[in-house]
Design a protein around this motif. Structure first.
Motif, PDB file in Angstrom:
ATOM      1  N   ARG A 109       0.764  -1.226   0.030  1.00  0.00           N
ATOM      2  CA  ARG A 109       0.185   0.079   0.081  1.00  0.00           C
ATOM      3  C   ARG A 109       0.852   1.305  -0.146  1.00  0.00           C
ATOM      4  O   ARG A 109       1.823   1.236   0.349  1.00  0.00           O
ATOM      5  CB  ARG A 109      -1.000   0.085   1.160  1.00  0.00           C
ATOM      6  CG  ARG A 109      -1.889  -1.069   1.203  1.00  0.00           C
ATOM      7  CD  ARG A 109      -2.636  -1.436   2.374  1.00  0.00           C
ATOM      8  NE  ARG A 109      -3.630  -0.525   2.594  1.00  0.00           N
ATOM      9  CZ  ARG A 109      -4.726  -1.001   3.378  1.00  0.00           C
ATOM     10  NH1 ARG A 109      -4.801  -1.754   4.079  1.00  0.00           N
ATOM     11  NH2 ARG A 109      -5.568   0.255   3.619  1.00  0.00           N
TER      12      ARG A 109
ATOM     13  N   ARG B  67     -14.172  -0.252  -0.269  1.00  0.00           N
ATOM     14  CA  ARG B  67     -15.211  -1.619  -0.510  1.00  0.00           C
ATOM     15  C   ARG B  67     -15.719  -1.288  -1.890  1.00  0.00           C
ATOM     16  O   ARG B  67     -16.420  -0.478  -1.974  1.00  0.00           O
ATOM     17  CB  ARG B  67     -16.132  -1.770   0.435  1.00  0.00           C
ATOM     18  CG  ARG B  67     -15.106  -2.054   1.905  1.00  0.00           C
ATOM     19  CD  ARG B  67     -16.273  -2.110   3.106  1.00  0.00           C
ATOM     20  NE  ARG B  67     -17.445  -2.765   2.888  1.00  0.00           N
ATOM     21  CZ  ARG B  67     -17.382  -4.213   3.295  1.00  0.00           C
ATOM     22  NH1 ARG B  67     -16.314  -4.852   3.812  1.00  0.00           N
ATOM     23  NH2 ARG B  67     -18.595  -4.779   3.069  1.00  0.00           N
TER      24      ARG B  67
ATOM     25  N   GLY C  74      -6.023  -2.980  -4.954  1.00  0.00           N
ATOM     26  CA  GLY C  74      -5.929  -2.498  -3.608  1.00  0.00           C
ATOM     27  C   GLY C  74      -7.163  -2.541  -2.925  1.00  0.00           C
ATOM     28  O   GLY C  74      -7.367  -1.983  -1.881  1.00  0.00           O
ATOM     29  N   GLY C  75      -8.373  -2.675  -3.795  1.00  0.00           N
ATOM     30  CA  GLY C  75      -9.609  -2.503  -3.075  1.00  0.00           C
ATOM     31  C   GLY C  75      -9.996  -3.844  -2.530  1.00  0.00           C
ATOM     32  O   GLY C  75      -9.474  -4.715  -2.730  1.00  0.00           O
ATOM     33  N   LEU C  76     -11.293  -3.884  -1.964  1.00  0.00           N
ATOM     34  CA  LEU C  76     -11.659  -4.850  -1.304  1.00  0.00           C
ATOM     35  C   LEU C  76     -13.085  -5.215  -2.085  1.00  0.00           C
ATOM     36  O   LEU C  76     -14.192  -4.325  -1.901  1.00  0.00           O
ATOM     37  CB  LEU C  76     -12.367  -4.812   0.208  1.00  0.00           C
ATOM     38  CG  LEU C  76     -11.100  -4.521   1.331  1.00  0.00           C
ATOM     39  CD1 LEU C  76     -11.476  -4.020   2.444  1.00  0.00           C
ATOM     40  CD2 LEU C  76     -10.283  -5.685   1.331  1.00  0.00           C
TER      41      LEU C  76
ATOM     42  N   THR D 230      -9.002  -6.420  -6.291  1.00  0.00           N
ATOM     43  CA  THR D 230      -7.998  -6.766  -5.191  1.00  0.00           C
ATOM     44  C   THR D 230      -6.644  -6.384  -5.780  1.00  0.00           C
ATOM     45  O   THR D 230      -5.787  -5.694  -4.701  1.00  0.00           O
ATOM     46  CB  THR D 230      -8.074  -8.275  -4.995  1.00  0.00           C
ATOM     47  OG1 THR D 230      -9.532  -8.867  -4.711  1.00  0.00           O
ATOM     48  CG2 THR D 230      -7.162  -8.423  -3.849  1.00  0.00           C
TER      49      THR D 230
ATOM     50  N   ARG E 130      -7.491   6.759  -5.285  1.00  0.00           N
ATOM     51  CA  ARG E 130      -8.025   6.968  -3.879  1.00  0.00           C
ATOM     52  C   ARG E 130      -7.341   6.261  -3.008  1.00  0.00           C
ATOM     53  O   ARG E 130      -7.148   6.726  -1.529  1.00  0.00           O
ATOM     54  CB  ARG E 130      -9.303   6.314  -3.986  1.00  0.00           C
ATOM     55  CG  ARG E 130     -10.273   7.092  -5.105  1.00  0.00           C
ATOM     56  CD  ARG E 130     -11.742   7.031  -4.468  1.00  0.00           C
ATOM     57  NE  ARG E 130     -11.865   7.574  -3.585  1.00  0.00           N
ATOM     58  CZ  ARG E 130     -13.398   7.698  -2.920  1.00  0.00           C
ATOM     59  NH1 ARG E 130     -14.209   6.924  -3.639  1.00  0.00           N
ATOM     60  NH2 ARG E 130     -13.489   8.167  -1.564  1.00  0.00           N
ATOM     61  N   LEU E 131      -6.066   5.500  -3.256  1.00  0.00           N
ATOM     62  CA  LEU E 131      -5.362   4.871  -2.279  1.00  0.00           C
ATOM     63  C   LEU E 131      -4.057   5.421  -2.353  1.00  0.00           C
ATOM     64  O   LEU E 131      -3.034   5.125  -1.791  1.00  0.00           O
ATOM     65  CB  LEU E 131      -4.949   3.427  -2.708  1.00  0.00           C
ATOM     66  CG  LEU E 131      -6.427   2.388  -2.139  1.00  0.00           C
ATOM     67  CD1 LEU E 131      -6.295   1.020  -3.010  1.00  0.00           C
ATOM     68  CD2 LEU E 131      -6.700   2.330  -0.811  1.00  0.00           C
TER      69      LEU E 131
ATOM     70  N   LEU F  12      -9.014   3.402  -8.490  1.00  0.00           N
ATOM     71  CA  LEU F  12      -8.738   3.056  -7.248  1.00  0.00           C
ATOM     72  C   LEU F  12      -7.515   3.472  -6.612  1.00  0.00           C
ATOM     73  O   LEU F  12      -7.157   3.638  -5.470  1.00  0.00           O
ATOM     74  CB  LEU F  12      -8.884   1.668  -7.263  1.00  0.00           C
ATOM     75  CG  LEU F  12     -10.293   0.983  -7.331  1.00  0.00           C
ATOM     76  CD1 LEU F  12     -10.197  -0.727  -7.574  1.00  0.00           C
ATOM     77  CD2 LEU F  12     -11.078   1.407  -6.322  1.00  0.00           C
ATOM     78  N   ARG F  13      -6.627   3.307  -7.571  1.00  0.00           N
ATOM     79  CA  ARG F  13      -5.073   3.649  -7.064  1.00  0.00           C
ATOM     80  C   ARG F  13      -5.114   5.056  -6.485  1.00  0.00           C
ATOM     81  O   ARG F  13      -4.373   5.542  -5.667  1.00  0.00           O
ATOM     82  CB  ARG F  13      -4.054   3.256  -8.107  1.00  0.00           C
ATOM     83  CG  ARG F  13      -3.787   1.564  -8.486  1.00  0.00           C
ATOM     84  CD  ARG F  13      -2.603   1.603  -9.236  1.00  0.00           C
ATOM     85  NE  ARG F  13      -2.744   1.744 -10.695  1.00  0.00           N
ATOM     86  CZ  ARG F  13      -3.226   1.081 -11.850  1.00  0.00           C
ATOM     87  NH1 ARG F  13      -3.370  -0.191 -11.419  1.00  0.00           N
ATOM     88  NH2 ARG F  13      -3.263   1.624 -12.951  1.00  0.00           N
TER      89      ARG F  13
ATOM     90  N   ARG G 194      -7.578   3.841   3.613  1.00  0.00           N
ATOM     91  CA  ARG G 194      -8.393   2.662   3.878  1.00  0.00           C
ATOM     92  C   ARG G 194      -8.846   2.156   2.704  1.00  0.00           C
ATOM     93  O   ARG G 194      -9.036   2.963   1.699  1.00  0.00           O
ATOM     94  CB  ARG G 194      -9.738   3.187   4.546  1.00  0.00           C
ATOM     95  CG  ARG G 194     -10.686   1.980   5.148  1.00  0.00           C
ATOM     96  CD  ARG G 194     -11.887   2.547   5.830  1.00  0.00           C
ATOM     97  NE  ARG G 194     -12.743   3.473   5.267  1.00  0.00           N
ATOM     98  CZ  ARG G 194     -13.539   3.129   4.221  1.00  0.00           C
ATOM     99  NH1 ARG G 194     -13.726   1.988   3.868  1.00  0.00           N
ATOM    100  NH2 ARG G 194     -14.475   4.013   3.882  1.00  0.00           N
ATOM    101  N   ARG G 195      -8.943   0.786   2.274  1.00  0.00           N
ATOM    102  CA  ARG G 195      -9.066   0.278   1.205  1.00  0.00           C
ATOM    103  C   ARG G 195     -10.612   0.459   1.038  1.00  0.00           C
ATOM    104  O   ARG G 195     -11.603   0.121   1.885  1.00  0.00           O
ATOM    105  CB  ARG G 195      -8.898  -1.335   1.281  1.00  0.00           C
ATOM    106  CG  ARG G 195      -7.576  -1.954   1.614  1.00  0.00           C
ATOM    107  CD  ARG G 195      -7.747  -3.504   1.285  1.00  0.00           C
ATOM    108  NE  ARG G 195      -6.613  -3.976   1.729  1.00  0.00           N
ATOM    109  CZ  ARG G 195      -5.357  -4.162   1.068  1.00  0.00           C
ATOM    110  NH1 ARG G 195      -5.462  -3.641  -0.204  1.00  0.00           N
ATOM    111  NH2 ARG G 195      -4.186  -4.843   1.470  1.00  0.00           N
TER     112      ARG G 195
END
Ligand code: AMP
Ligand code: MG
Length: 426
Positions: free
Chosen positions: A41, A189, A230-232, A227, A337-338, A334-335, A186-187
């Protein structure tokens, strides 16, 4: 359905579509984790050193610490015998007030006594054959094998930057910096929903064998890609093509940060997803981009019962279209946001084994495998199979997506092409 029928496709360029998506990718809330649990992460906050390392000038060798000033003139002598006035081990504090003309036995990492500046490696000595004194046989190490204090880090230094990924090379720095918990995002969802009356889960495969259904290839693929990014993933199952059923699914979404649907995205009679969304408090950002495969994708925000704006990606149903649009649009989102430094991902340049034919008004993505060419020294790429968007067999071998940008027609065999690397391959 009137809203949808009047809706004009935006036909954004790839860059504009991705730009609009990334503009909405606000960072997820932060959380603290043990460093090992943050593997893979990006850090939300930098790590700072709490101590200076090494704390003291110390020895890079097992040997004898000496003061070069005392020995500078004695290089011509065959042997120099010095009393050994102490011993130094890693983790101890430096000895001080060592008598003039004495040496100190020092282990690798042991601090040099105050005023000492050289370590004669043990191989250049007799190793204290006579207890209490050492014979130095060579003096070429004078001035050498001392690691200066603070050479690795100084207290207060930023040792890992925000955005850096935690991996096996980052962890020793985090540990050496005295950081017990790191801050990450936070991952998210991610709800994963397939849509289509024809779709069949693995438990009902007899229907596929009987020719009465299409296997749902997308749900597992999208969940895996979530996944990898990096997400759930949260499995929301298969939605049928009926307006009431779809609407109830879309109005009972709880506990997710993002929704990714596949299927029902285009202009077919049963393509209901967007029509239903447009009846709900849904803010469409765009529908359709000049990409192939996957042009009918759309992106927008759905106001949920709790008043939140849920980002929604509607990807086309054909598996290769869903795969490509996920990797070039959703994974970067997603990346971002991470907290990734380069959300769109990493590209390499490769020479292509195949002619890549594309329409000049589109950005086209080709599934390719990569290999090193021993002869030419180039990375090469080759199509992984037929590129039809309904086919799945070209997906497992794809290390990346070769990009023929808008404005380019064909890329000829052996010409260089940019390839977006897919995560988790090789
Ligand atoms: P649609 O966007 O619903 O019109 O779907 C386009 C094509 O993709 C149709 O042939 C669908 O049967 C197929 N398709 C849609 N969803 C899936 C899925 N989850 N797995 C495999 N094929 C799908
Ligand atoms: Mg469908």
């Amino acid at each position: 359905m009137a809203d949808f029928e009047r809706l004009r496709a935006d036909w954004l360029s790839f860059d504009e579509a991705l730009g609009r998506i990334l503009a909405c990718a606000s960072p997820m809330p932060e959380t603290g984790l043990e460093p090992l649990h943050a593997l893979g992460r990006s850090l939300a906050r930098p790590v700072r050193a709490r101590a200076t390392l090494p704390a003291w000038p110390n020895s890079a060798m097992d040997g004898y610490a000496v003061r070069s000033g005392e020995l500078a003139g004695r290089g011509g002598e065959a042997e120099v015998c010095l009393p050994v006035a102490g011993r130094s081990y890693p983790g101890s504090v430096p000895l001080r007030d060592i008598a003039a003309g004495a040496a100190v036995r020092v282990m690798t990492g042991g601090p040099l006594p105050v005023g000492f500046d050289s370590v004669i490696r043990v191989e250049h000595t007799d190793g204290e054959d006579t207890a209490g004194s050492v014979i130095l046989r060579r003096l070429d190490d004078l001035g050498k094998h001392v690691r200066r204090a603070g050479k690795d880090m100084r207290a207060g230094d930023r040792t890992v930057a925000a955005g850096d990924v935690v991996h096996s090379g980052t962890l020793p720095v985090i540990a050496a910096s005295g950081c017990e918990r790191v801050r990450v995002f936070r991952r998210p969802r991610v709800g994963v929903l397939s849509s289509g009356d024809e779709l069949v889960g693995a438990d009902e495969f007899e229907r596929v064998i009987a020719g009465e259904g299409i296997p749902d290839s997308n749900r597992g693929m999208i969940a895996a890609a979530v996944t990898e990014a990096g997400g759930l993933p949260v499995d929301l199952g298969i939605a049928p093509d009926d307006p009431a059923g779809l609407e109830s699914r879309l109005t009972s979404l709880a506990g997710i940060d993002l929704l990714v649907t596949t299927g029902g995205a285009s202009m077919g009679e049963k393509d209901l997803l967007k029509r239903i969304l447009l009846r709900l408090p849904f803010r469409l950002d765009f529908w359709r981009a000049r990409v192939r495969p996957g042009s009918p994708l759309s992106f927008g925000h759905l106001r949920t019962g709790d008043g939140n704006e849920l980002p929604v990606f509607c990807l086309p149903g054909n598996p290769a279209s869903a795969f490509v649009t996920f990797h070039v649009f959703v994974a970067p989102y997603l990346r971002a946001r991470l907290g990734a430094k380069r959300p769109p991902g990493v590209t390499v340049t490769a020479r292509t084994d195949d002619e890549l034919r594309s329409a000049p008004r589109l950005t086209q993505f080709f599934r390719v495998g990569l290999r090193e060419d021993e002869v030419g020294g180039w990375t090469r790429c080759a199509l992984t199979g037929p590129q039809g968007s309904g086919l799945v067999r070209s997906l497992p071998g794809a290390d990346g997506l070769a990009v023929v940008p808008e404005g380019r027609a064909d890329i000829r065999r052996n010409d260089p092409v940019s390839v977006i690397l897919l995560q988790g391959r090789r």
